[in-house]
Design a protein around this motif. Sequence first.
Motif, PDB file in Angstrom:
ATOM      1  N   GLY B 204       0.775  -1.239   0.000  1.00 42.62           N
ATOM      2  CA  GLY B 204       0.000   0.000   0.000  1.00 42.62           C
ATOM      3  C   GLY B 204       0.807   1.291   0.000  1.00 42.62           C
ATOM      4  N   ASP B 205       0.158   2.354  -0.546  1.00 46.89           N
ATOM      5  CA  ASP B 205       0.675   3.707  -0.366  1.00 46.89           C
ATOM      6  C   ASP B 205       0.197   4.260   0.966  1.00 46.89           C
ATOM      7  N   ARG B 206      -1.067   3.967   1.252  1.00 47.72           N
ATOM      8  CA  ARG B 206      -1.622   4.359   2.554  1.00 47.72           C
ATOM      9  C   ARG B 206      -2.440   3.189   3.096  1.00 47.72           C
ATOM     10  N   ILE B 207      -2.601   3.183   4.400  1.00 50.22           N
ATOM     11  CA  ILE B 207      -3.391   2.139   5.048  1.00 50.22           C
ATOM     12  C   ILE B 207      -4.486   2.802   5.864  1.00 50.22           C
ATOM     13  N   VAL B 208      -5.732   2.389   5.564  1.00 51.44           N
ATOM     14  CA  VAL B 208      -6.862   2.874   6.353  1.00 51.44           C
ATOM     15  C   VAL B 208      -7.200   1.782   7.349  1.00 51.44           C
ATOM     16  N   LEU B 209      -7.151   2.128   8.622  1.00 57.02           N
ATOM     17  CA  LEU B 209      -7.452   1.146   9.655  1.00 57.02           C
ATOM     18  C   LEU B 209      -8.893   1.339  10.114  1.00 57.02           C
ATOM     19  N   LEU B 210      -9.695   0.292  10.022  1.00 59.41           N
ATOM     20  CA  LEU B 210     -11.083   0.374  10.474  1.00 59.41           C
ATOM     21  C   LEU B 210     -11.212  -0.185  11.890  1.00 59.41           C
ATOM     22  N   THR B 211     -12.198   0.305  12.599  1.00 59.22           N
ATOM     23  CA  THR B 211     -12.449  -0.186  13.959  1.00 59.22           C
ATOM     24  C   THR B 211     -13.317  -1.440  13.898  1.00 59.22           C
ATOM     25  N   ALA B 212     -13.398  -2.141  15.036  1.00 61.25           N
ATOM     26  CA  ALA B 212     -14.315  -3.276  15.144  1.00 61.25           C
ATOM     27  C   ALA B 212     -15.740  -2.752  15.009  1.00 61.25           C
ATOM     28  N   ARG B 213     -16.679  -3.679  14.730  1.00 62.88           N
ATOM     29  CA  ARG B 213     -18.055  -3.311  14.437  1.00 62.88           C
ATOM     30  C   ARG B 213     -18.638  -2.347  15.459  1.00 62.88           C
ATOM     31  N   PRO B 214     -19.281  -1.279  15.042  1.00 67.50           N
ATOM     32  CA  PRO B 214     -19.465  -0.866  13.649  1.00 67.50           C
ATOM     33  C   PRO B 214     -18.176  -0.281  13.069  1.00 67.50           C
ATOM     34  N   GLY B 215     -17.949  -0.536  11.790  1.00 62.67           N
ATOM     35  CA  GLY B 215     -16.718  -0.078  11.161  1.00 62.67           C
ATOM     36  C   GLY B 215     -16.665   1.448  11.043  1.00 62.67           C
ATOM     37  N   ARG B 216     -15.659   2.005  11.663  1.00 62.85           N
ATOM     38  CA  ARG B 216     -15.373   3.435  11.492  1.00 62.85           C
ATOM     39  C   ARG B 216     -13.920   3.555  11.099  1.00 62.85           C
ATOM     40  N   VAL B 217     -13.543   4.716  10.547  1.00 63.10           N
ATOM     41  CA  VAL B 217     -12.139   4.919  10.246  1.00 63.10           C
ATOM     42  C   VAL B 217     -11.427   5.250  11.555  1.00 63.10           C
ATOM     43  N   SER B 218     -10.477   4.398  11.908  1.00 66.91           N
ATOM     44  CA  SER B 218      -9.749   4.622  13.146  1.00 66.91           C
ATOM     45  C   SER B 218      -8.560   5.553  12.888  1.00 66.91           C
ATOM     46  N   GLN B 219      -7.722   5.192  11.924  1.00 66.37           N
ATOM     47  CA  GLN B 219      -6.534   5.982  11.583  1.00 66.37           C
ATOM     48  C   GLN B 219      -6.231   5.777  10.114  1.00 66.37           C
ATOM     49  N   VAL B 220      -5.537   6.719   9.539  1.00 67.18           N
ATOM     50  CA  VAL B 220      -5.007   6.542   8.185  1.00 67.18           C
ATOM     51  C   VAL B 220      -3.495   6.725   8.272  1.00 67.18           C
ATOM     52  N   TYR B 221      -2.760   5.759   7.766  1.00 69.86           N
ATOM     53  CA  TYR B 221      -1.299   5.800   7.838  1.00 69.86           C
ATOM     54  C   TYR B 221      -0.705   5.929   6.446  1.00 69.86           C
ATOM     55  N   SER B 222       0.322   6.743   6.311  1.00 66.33           N
ATOM     56  CA  SER B 222       1.081   6.792   5.062  1.00 66.33           C
ATOM     57  C   SER B 222       2.188   5.760   5.148  1.00 66.33           C
ATOM     58  N   VAL B 223       2.344   4.998   4.083  1.00 71.50           N
ATOM     59  CA  VAL B 223       3.402   3.993   4.083  1.00 71.50           C
ATOM     60  C   VAL B 223       4.578   4.564   3.299  1.00 71.50           C
ATOM     61  N   ASP B 224       5.470   5.247   4.001  1.00 73.12           N
ATOM     62  CA  ASP B 224       6.582   5.912   3.306  1.00 73.12           C
ATOM     63  C   ASP B 224       7.788   4.986   3.266  1.00 73.12           C
ATOM     64  N   LEU B 225       7.635   3.927   2.511  1.00 68.87           N
ATOM     65  CA  LEU B 225       8.720   2.942   2.444  1.00 68.87           C
ATOM     66  C   LEU B 225       9.363   2.908   1.059  1.00 68.87           C
ATOM     67  N   GLY B 226       9.016   3.909   0.238  1.00 64.10           N
ATOM     68  CA  GLY B 226       9.640   3.986  -1.080  1.00 64.10           C
ATOM     69  C   GLY B 226       9.045   3.029  -2.087  1.00 64.10           C
ATOM     70  N   ARG B 227       9.351   3.309  -3.343  1.00 61.83           N
ATOM     71  CA  ARG B 227       8.952   2.463  -4.464  1.00 61.83           C
ATOM     72  C   ARG B 227      10.120   2.442  -5.431  1.00 61.83           C
ATOM     73  N   PRO B 228      10.299   1.426  -6.223  1.00 63.75           N
ATOM     74  CA  PRO B 228       9.573   0.155  -6.163  1.00 63.75           C
ATOM     75  C   PRO B 228       9.895  -0.601  -4.872  1.00 63.75           C
ATOM     76  N   ARG B 229       8.906  -1.319  -4.421  1.00 60.37           N
ATOM     77  CA  ARG B 229       9.039  -1.990  -3.137  1.00 60.37           C
ATOM     78  C   ARG B 229       9.046  -3.497  -3.384  1.00 60.37           C
ATOM     79  N   GLY B 230       9.873  -4.206  -2.656  1.00 65.21           N
ATOM     80  CA  GLY B 230       9.887  -5.668  -2.773  1.00 65.21           C
ATOM     81  C   GLY B 230       9.892  -6.275  -1.384  1.00 65.21           C
TER      82      GLY B 230
END
Lengths: 247, 267
Positions: B204-230
């Motif tokens: 991912g470029d970013r990760i959206v973390l959802l909460t347990a039911r009911p699903g809400r957006v808990s946090q959004v994380y940027s994945v700054d690990l560079g590209r191309p990624r292996g």
Amino acid sequence: MSLAVPAVLLVLWEICSRHAIVSPRYFPPPTTVGWVLVDGFAAGDLGTQSLVTLTRLGFAFATAAVPGVLLGLLMGMARPVRDAVEPYIAFIFPVPKITLLPFLTIILGVGEPAFVLTGATSAFFQIVISTLGGVQTMDPRLLEVGRNYGARGARLFWKVILPAALPAIFTGLRLGLGLALVALVAVEFIAAKSGLGHLVYRHWQMLSTPEMYAAFAIVGALGLLLTRGLRAVQARVLTWQEEIGRL
Amino acid sequence: MPTRAPKVLVNEVSVTFESHGRSVVALDRISLQAHAGEFLCIVGPSGSGKSTLLRVLAGLLPQSAGDVRIEADRPGTPLTAMVFQEHALLPWRTVRDNVTFGLENRGVGRAEREARAREMLAMVGLTRFAQHYPHQLSGGMKQRVGIARALANDPEVLLMDEPLAALDAQTRTIMQEELLRIWATLGKTVVYVTHSLEEALLLGDRIVLLTARPGRVSQVYSVDLGRPRGLEVRGSPAYGVLLEKIWSQLREEVVRAMAEDRGGEPA
């Protein structure tokens, strides 16, 4: 093995019958039955009677198959239709259809229409139930695939629902064909003056057991050949199926 | 990072189910965006409504409130194409005809369909299997067909619902590398649901973390690990830090979901 066991049984039967270990009057030797078959077909009578039964079966099956598949599909796709019709199907399905014969003869008179319809109803309910089952048990994700990939309405039916239900429809047709044969032989036994069922009845009345067994043998062979034939058609049409269940 | 133009806009979307006469909130006012060309991962505990969200995006499930917009910049192409969990191929169609299914439904001519199928099957490495039926393929190959089917339809947004969850660990790793390669080649916008944080960090470029039911957006994380990624990214310190950070949050949600399952009605 599938041939060895019946062969051994036939040989045993032959020996027991020839040496009067069992009554040859009630259990005539298989070779005697075999000669009756050969003579009967040579004289033309067995062939004619088989053809009578086959013709009735053909009409009964054709009468049942088209409406049966259509109703099953409709019930599978339209909830209101299913709710409205299912109780009647559930009510009539387990009733041996031979019991409909008196009712049908009252309405239609004693004759071919009543005979054929008795066979047809026998097949019809099986075909409806199998087809309905085919639609209901299809993988719901395939419907999502259809919708997500732009197949809606009639396209969804032709491209997704019908092919998904086809194996179950074939099973229904095969079972239905067998049930129609069962019902028709019973009808012939009771009411008709022709056909293989009638042959069994007549020779039973006269206690001419070799002829009776010969008619039995033809009924069994017919059932076997027809269901195997339908299975071969299924294997042809549904080449994508992993394996087609035996029998 | 490609352009920052928003491609998928999810605004205050809620989904409520009726279940045994009670209404159950599956998604609760979810808002998120995916940019054009972005690989957006959605992670959350079981029952957080990840798949539900994807089905709303795919137009397979109506939302109860809020709106979803997918920017279409090429007329005539479908908005979404979904790669399903456990492939969901049509078993009566050959590999090639599965791949062309969407095109066929849109009335694309035979020659173009077949050309596109060849191209996509080459991309997923299944050229030799065009005439096979799904039951003749391994799990990994089936999912390659599922991916080729989605790509052939050339959607604005590619939706992927835990596409690798049913595969064994080795096949999954290979497929993750394949996905990275294909995504780098085509530059599609991807919304990718997974329950594996490691997978999300790899892809991912970013990760959206959802909460347990009911699903809400808990946090959004940027994945700054560079590209191309292996796969080697898993050895980098930044990966470890990010994994730890998101996991501590996800862990809370998972524990909460488990407690709720125990406290709620028995299954």
